[in-house]
Scaffold this motif. Structure first.
Motif, PDB file in Angstrom:
ATOM      1  N   SER A   1       0.736  -1.118   0.153  1.00 16.43           N
ATOM      2  CA  SER A   1       0.027   0.022  -0.049  1.00 16.43           C
ATOM      3  C   SER A   1       0.719   1.197  -0.049  1.00 16.43           C
ATOM      4  O   SER A   1       0.407   2.388  -0.194  1.00 16.43           O
ATOM      5  N   GLY A   2       2.140   1.160   0.260  1.00 15.09           N
ATOM      6  CA  GLY A   2       3.014   2.386   0.211  1.00 15.09           C
ATOM      7  C   GLY A   2       3.445   2.621  -1.216  1.00 15.09           C
ATOM      8  O   GLY A   2       4.290   2.166  -1.822  1.00 15.09           O
ATOM      9  N   HIS A   3       2.954   3.935  -1.692  1.00 21.77           N
ATOM     10  CA  HIS A   3       3.263   4.305  -2.836  1.00 21.77           C
ATOM     11  C   HIS A   3       3.660   5.920  -2.982  1.00 21.77           C
ATOM     12  O   HIS A   3       2.859   6.753  -2.151  1.00 21.77           O
ATOM     13  N   ILE A   4       4.796   6.355  -3.537  1.00 22.83           N
ATOM     14  CA  ILE A   4       5.214   7.568  -3.569  1.00 22.83           C
ATOM     15  C   ILE A   4       4.952   8.064  -4.979  1.00 22.83           C
ATOM     16  O   ILE A   4       5.638   7.411  -5.855  1.00 22.83           O
ATOM     17  N   VAL A   5       4.065   8.788  -5.562  1.00 18.58           N
ATOM     18  CA  VAL A   5       3.715   9.273  -6.655  1.00 18.58           C
ATOM     19  C   VAL A   5       4.030  10.593  -6.926  1.00 18.58           C
ATOM     20  O   VAL A   5       3.972  11.797  -6.432  1.00 18.58           O
ATOM     21  N   GLY A   6       4.963  10.680  -8.150  1.00 19.56           N
ATOM     22  CA  GLY A   6       5.404  11.920  -8.644  1.00 19.56           C
ATOM     23  C   GLY A   6       6.697  12.680  -8.017  1.00 19.56           C
ATOM     24  O   GLY A   6       6.947  13.974  -8.454  1.00 19.56           O
ATOM     25  N   GLY A   7       7.375  11.890  -7.603  1.00 16.32           N
ATOM     26  CA  GLY A   7       8.593  12.303  -6.750  1.00 16.32           C
ATOM     27  C   GLY A   7       9.495  11.250  -6.141  1.00 16.32           C
ATOM     28  O   GLY A   7       9.150  10.131  -6.430  1.00 16.32           O
TER      29      GLY A   7
ATOM     30  N   ASP B   1      13.790  12.326  -9.877  1.00 18.08           N
ATOM     31  CA  ASP B   1      14.263  10.712  -9.835  1.00 18.08           C
ATOM     32  C   ASP B   1      13.581   9.986  -8.736  1.00 18.08           C
ATOM     33  O   ASP B   1      12.939  10.817  -7.843  1.00 18.08           O
ATOM     34  N   ALA B   2      13.638   8.809  -8.686  1.00 20.35           N
ATOM     35  CA  ALA B   2      13.055   8.140  -7.747  1.00 20.35           C
ATOM     36  C   ALA B   2      13.746   8.189  -6.478  1.00 20.35           C
ATOM     37  O   ALA B   2      13.348   8.621  -5.315  1.00 20.35           O
ATOM     38  N   ILE B   3      14.964   7.633  -6.556  1.00 19.49           N
ATOM     39  CA  ILE B   3      15.993   7.674  -5.305  1.00 19.49           C
ATOM     40  C   ILE B   3      17.310   8.271  -5.947  1.00 19.49           C
ATOM     41  O   ILE B   3      18.022   7.708  -6.622  1.00 19.49           O
TER      42      ILE B   3
ATOM     43  N   ASP C   1       9.407  -1.087  -6.102  1.00 19.64           N
ATOM     44  CA  ASP C   1       8.927  -1.040  -7.623  1.00 19.64           C
ATOM     45  C   ASP C   1       8.931   0.280  -7.879  1.00 19.64           C
ATOM     46  O   ASP C   1       8.346   1.211  -7.514  1.00 19.64           O
ATOM     47  N   LEU C   2      10.037   0.577  -8.920  1.00 26.20           N
ATOM     48  CA  LEU C   2      10.577   1.867  -9.474  1.00 26.20           C
ATOM     49  C   LEU C   2      10.225   1.993 -10.845  1.00 26.20           C
ATOM     50  O   LEU C   2      10.758   1.315 -11.631  1.00 26.20           O
ATOM     51  N   ARG C   3       9.339   3.031 -11.039  1.00 28.18           N
ATOM     52  CA  ARG C   3       8.851   3.025 -12.621  1.00 28.18           C
ATOM     53  C   ARG C   3       8.279   4.392 -13.135  1.00 28.18           C
ATOM     54  O   ARG C   3       8.085   5.180 -11.991  1.00 28.18           O
ATOM     55  N   HIS C   4       8.310   4.598 -14.213  1.00 27.16           N
ATOM     56  CA  HIS C   4       7.837   5.482 -15.116  1.00 27.16           C
ATOM     57  C   HIS C   4       8.255   6.962 -14.466  1.00 27.16           C
ATOM     58  O   HIS C   4       7.336   7.775 -14.215  1.00 27.16           O
ATOM     59  N   MET C   5       9.495   7.236 -14.093  1.00 32.60           N
ATOM     60  CA  MET C   5       9.894   8.661 -13.748  1.00 32.60           C
ATOM     61  C   MET C   5      10.576   9.593 -14.652  1.00 32.60           C
ATOM     62  O   MET C   5      10.767   9.204 -15.890  1.00 32.60           O
ATOM     63  N   ALA C   6      10.362  10.647 -14.676  1.00 31.60           N
ATOM     64  CA  ALA C   6      10.855  11.635 -15.587  1.00 31.60           C
ATOM     65  C   ALA C   6      12.468  11.576 -15.859  1.00 31.60           C
ATOM     66  O   ALA C   6      12.938  11.985 -17.062  1.00 31.60           O
TER      67      ALA C   6
ATOM     68  N   GLY D   1      16.021   9.513 -13.778  1.00 25.63           N
ATOM     69  CA  GLY D   1      16.614   8.211 -13.114  1.00 25.63           C
ATOM     70  C   GLY D   1      15.483   7.452 -12.158  1.00 25.63           C
ATOM     71  O   GLY D   1      14.975   8.139 -11.319  1.00 25.63           O
ATOM     72  N   LEU D   2      15.585   6.099 -12.164  1.00 25.07           N
ATOM     73  CA  LEU D   2      14.918   5.469 -11.065  1.00 25.07           C
ATOM     74  C   LEU D   2      15.994   5.498  -9.925  1.00 25.07           C
ATOM     75  O   LEU D   2      15.378   5.803  -8.775  1.00 25.07           O
ATOM     76  N   ILE D   3      17.228   5.201 -10.182  1.00 24.28           N
ATOM     77  CA  ILE D   3      18.005   5.405  -8.783  1.00 24.28           C
ATOM     78  C   ILE D   3      19.456   5.974  -9.602  1.00 24.28           C
ATOM     79  O   ILE D   3      19.971   5.746 -10.680  1.00 24.28           O
ATOM     80  N   ASP D   4      19.857   7.176  -8.762  1.00 26.23           N
ATOM     81  CA  ASP D   4      20.960   7.589  -9.058  1.00 26.23           C
ATOM     82  C   ASP D   4      21.879   7.518  -7.850  1.00 26.23           C
ATOM     83  O   ASP D   4      21.496   8.046  -6.842  1.00 26.23           O
ATOM     84  N   VAL D   5      23.088   6.929  -8.239  1.00 25.10           N
ATOM     85  CA  VAL D   5      24.216   6.623  -7.015  1.00 25.10           C
ATOM     86  C   VAL D   5      25.316   7.594  -7.423  1.00 25.10           C
ATOM     87  O   VAL D   5      26.333   7.215  -8.315  1.00 25.10           O
ATOM     88  N   ARG D   6      25.457   8.990  -7.027  1.00 28.25           N
ATOM     89  CA  ARG D   6      26.347   9.935  -7.342  1.00 28.25           C
ATOM     90  C   ARG D   6      27.395  10.449  -6.561  1.00 28.25           C
ATOM     91  O   ARG D   6      27.144  10.231  -5.235  1.00 28.25           O
ATOM     92  N   LYS D   7      28.406  11.158  -7.184  1.00 24.74           N
ATOM     93  CA  LYS D   7      29.421  11.796  -6.455  1.00 24.74           C
ATOM     94  C   LYS D   7      29.860  11.208  -5.006  1.00 24.74           C
ATOM     95  O   LYS D   7      29.827  11.728  -3.877  1.00 24.74           O
ATOM     96  N   ASP D   8      30.434  10.093  -5.199  1.00 19.83           N
ATOM     97  CA  ASP D   8      31.334   9.480  -4.258  1.00 19.83           C
ATOM     98  C   ASP D   8      30.442   8.540  -3.147  1.00 19.83           C
ATOM     99  O   ASP D   8      30.899   8.260  -2.197  1.00 19.83           O
ATOM    100  N   SER D   9      29.121   8.621  -3.451  1.00 16.17           N
ATOM    101  CA  SER D   9      28.273   7.576  -2.732  1.00 16.17           C
ATOM    102  C   SER D   9      28.958   6.207  -2.638  1.00 16.17           C
ATOM    103  O   SER D   9      29.412   5.916  -3.543  1.00 16.17           O
ATOM    104  N   THR D  10      28.874   5.735  -1.784  1.00 10.68           N
ATOM    105  CA  THR D  10      29.561   4.316  -1.536  1.00 10.68           C
ATOM    106  C   THR D  10      28.880   3.308  -0.258  1.00 10.68           C
ATOM    107  O   THR D  10      27.996   3.901   0.349  1.00 10.68           O
ATOM    108  N   ASN D  11      29.183   2.139  -0.343  1.00 14.15           N
ATOM    109  CA  ASN D  11      28.600   1.059   0.407  1.00 14.15           C
ATOM    110  C   ASN D  11      27.335   1.092   0.401  1.00 14.15           C
ATOM    111  O   ASN D  11      26.288   1.190   1.257  1.00 14.15           O
ATOM    112  N   VAL D  12      26.582   0.691  -0.933  1.00 15.71           N
ATOM    113  CA  VAL D  12      25.398   0.901  -1.382  1.00 15.71           C
ATOM    114  C   VAL D  12      24.872  -0.490  -1.801  1.00 15.71           C
ATOM    115  O   VAL D  12      25.733  -1.265  -2.634  1.00 15.71           O
TER     116      VAL D  12
END
Length: 694
Positions: free
Chosen positions: A140-146, A180-182, A196-201, A203-214
């Protein structure tokens, strides 16, 4: 996302721009905004219960204290593994205000999302603070539009069991909407699991700028262009594990991994489905100085399934490639993941079935025994016998007459060739596809108005031809395709080619994330009687047809959707989008914030014509098209007479439309004034009803 990586793929054309921009308010309607095919507007969030504490850390269920595997489990940067908010309180949220309040708090929290939450404004990314678990309550947990943003230094965050969807703005390779989704910029120790990640303007996931341990595990990623980007840094520090994810109907960045110190990808399923509009550009991409280990993954139909830069490394082991084409590369030396953490590989041959059934939100996560007991009744449908019923109609038949509360009919992926009718005495029914895409679950039949009934009692007539007929109030349909595939070319001798895909004849009908396919008379939006109110809200959907294909006497809003014009059976282009038959005292059809287009001849389609059903002169048919993108297919004089009645005596107008098919106001093309438009908004159509997903 559109900021260029140091090693840009030749298939991408990114450019720099500011991040986290917010949209200008154009129109306030008091309803959620999720998918905007054209135009922009603000909205107010849905009202819900105040967030309520549900458990302390000491009594929390297993999902509230779960810890990550993979690189997110490795001790580094002062953080010992990834466990989110398990040391804090567990709270349940149902509103955007409460979600943002707890996600940005300094203290640890387990935040259970127990409703559909629409982002305001569209594209909003909540800035998550450290030590948080954000988890959907069952499905039931939906995040819509962001979505969510994790900034520099944010750590120990779990995002789990959510559906994050529909910030798409109607432009496929969108350079202007970084929604983006995340997204994480310089975060560490993050676990993204069972979403469930879909239909975003963007990226669905962006791991940027030295993000680590993901670690990214057991997610469905679908219906997107730039799916999953890693890097955007000259530094080679990112450690990331990507396992048991299902990529489906995704074009590029699946993922694209740039300058990652250690990228371990295993047991993923990358599927490019034949016959869909989304074509893969490439699959797993090792870029820059990345060292990648790719194990026991399954690639189906992908173009360029595995590629690498000359400076990067890919070590492949145990992968399967079925129906793939183009580049499939390996080379260089990488690393041994087992020197960092333990893991077990599933057999590659088992990956497709394992991930189709095991990815995405789980009903057992984010719920307790008490919440499960209080949840809506769910009936499952599956063609393969794995559900309670093998047909949708059988599940509808099982709903008790005059049921007092919501019954969800969960339909597993497949094509169900059957007629479905929800009778008037079975309100509060939801029919929902459970696949990763609305294309996965299809209800289809081929009756037409002139099709003879099997019992010899005549023909079906237009309303009787519907593949799905809804006569019960408070009905919802979601994540489905509903089609009438009547073959006009093969049935020219048949009298009556109207062939309805979906008919509604009730009040408070919510149609969300559907594809409704047909030719003539595709979507019949009616009421249960000439004197009855029948409100319908359609959003985030695709509707196709050619003649009068959105029609009826209901008070109906088509919002944030794509209306696709089709050629007729003989290849000619001519038709009418709407044919309202509205009573004088009621609202008719409102098309709002949408896009009307299709592969048809320029200037060949009317926006609508006035249907005085049965020759009733007392009717005042109404269509308003506003804040919508019109392709060149729309005539410069977009309204037409019908049945001897002049459209100019009825109610047809436009307001602030754009595109090649838009035109200036004239006597043949009425435009609303700003004052008139303020009385023709979604809230004016729906009155005291606010559609909410349930």
């Amino acid at each position: 996302m559109d900021t260029p990586a140091p090693h840009a793929s030749p298939t991408e054309h990114p450019r720099r721009k500011p991040r986290h921009r917010r949209r200008k308010t154009a129109l306030a309607v008091g309803l959620p905004l999720t998918l905007t095919a054209a135009g922009a507007l603000a909205y107010t969030p849905l009202l819900g219960d105040e967030a309520q504490p549900t458990a302390s850390a000491a009594t929390a269920p297993a999902w509230a204290t779960a810890t990550a595997d993979g690189f997110a489990s490795v001790n580094s940067l002062g953080q010992n593994g990834t466990y989110g908010g398990r040391d804090g309180k567990t709270v349940t949220v149902k509103t955007l205000a409460d979600l943002e309040k707890y996600a940005t708090a300094a203290e640890p929290y387990v935040i259970v999302v127990a409703a559909t939450i629409d982002m305001n404004p569209v594209g909003k990314e909540i800035k998550v603070a450290s030590d948080k678990t954000i988890v959907g309550s069952g499905t039931s947990g939906h995040i819509v539009g962001g979505g969510f943003f994790l900034g520099t230094g944010v750590h120990n965050v779990i995002i789990r069991n959510l559906t994050i969807r529909d910030s798409y703005q109607g432009t496929w390779n969108d350079k202007d909407h970084d929604f983006d989704a995340i997204q994480m910029d310089g975060a560490h120790h993050v676990w993204i699991d069972h979403n469930d990640l879909r239909h975003m303007a963007d990226g669905l996931i962006d791991v940027r700028k030295d993000s680590t341990n993901v670690t990214v595990s057991w997610n469905r990623l679908s219906d997107n262009n730039k799916t999953f980007g890693i890097g955007w840094t000259e530094n080679v520090v990112t450690d990331i594990t990507i396992h048991h994810n299902w990529f489906r109907e995704t074009e590029q960045r699946n993922p694209s991994t740039d300058n990652a110190a250690h990228a371990h990808l295993y047991n993923n399923f990358l599927e490019d489905v034949a016959g869909t509009t989304i074509k893969s550009s490439y699959g797993n991409y090792s870029r820059g100085a990345t060292k990648m280990v790719l194990e026991n993954s399954y690639f189906q139909g992908f173009t360029n399934p595995v590629i690498r830069d000359s400076t990067a490394a890919i070590v492949q082991r145990g992968n399967t490639f079925s129906g793939t084409s183009g580049r499939n590369e390996s080379g260089g030396t990488a690393f041994d993941p087992k020197t960092y953490y333990a893991y077990t590989l599933d057999k590659t041959a088992d990956v497709p079935s394992l991930l189709k059934s095991g990815t995405g939100p789980r009903s057992s996560i984010g719920t307790t025994a008490s919440t499960l007991a209080a949840a809506a009744t769910t009936l499952t449908v599956a063609k393969d016998g794995s559900g309670q019923y093998s047909t949708v109609q059988a599940a509808v038949n099982a709903v008790q007459a005059n049921n007092p509360s919501r019954v969800v009919i969960a339909v597993k992926p497949g094509t169900y060739r059957e007629l479905v009718k929800v009778p008037f005495n079975k309100p509060h029914v939801t029919i929902q596809g459970t696949g990763g895409s609305r294309k996965d679950t299809v209800i289809v039949y081929n009756n037409a108005s002139g099709t003879p009934k099997p019992d010899g009692s005549g023909t079906y007539g237009t309303s009787g031809s519907a593949t799905v007929a809804v006569e019960a109030d408070d009905f919802q349909a979601r994540n489905l395709t509903i089609t009438n595939d009547f073959d006009e070319a093969a049935n020219q001798s048949l009298s009556g080619h109207q062939a309805v895909a979906l008919r509604t004849a009730a009040d408070k009908i919510f149609l969300d994330s559907l594809i409704v396919n047909g030719d003539q008379d595709t979507l019949l939006l009616d009421t249960s009687g000439a004197d009855k109110l029948g409100r319908v809200y359609v959003r985030n959907s695709y509707i196709t047809g050619n003649v009068d294909f959105i029609f009826g006497r209901a008070t109906a809003v088509i919002d944030q959707s794509v209306i696709t014009l089709k050629k007729r059976w003989n290849g000619t282009s001519a038709g009418y989008v709407t044919a309202p038959s509205t009573a004088a005292a009621r609202k008719g059809i409102l098309i709002n914030r949408s896009a009307i287009n299709g592969d048809v001849t320029a200037g060949s389609f009317y926006l609508g014509r006035n249907w005085h059903a049965g020759g009733d002169a007392s009717l005042r048919p109404q269509t308003t098209v506003r804040n919508t993108t019109l392709s060149a297919a729309i005539k410069s004089t977009p309204w037409s007479d019908m049945g001897g009645f002049s459209w100019k005596n009825d109610r047809f107008a436009e307001y602030k439309n754009t595109g090649a098919g838009a035109g200036s106001a004239s006597t043949d093309r009425p435009h609303l004034t700003d004052a008139q438009a303020s009385d023709q908004e979604t809230a004016d159509w729906l009155g005291d009803w606010t559609p909410t997903a349930s």
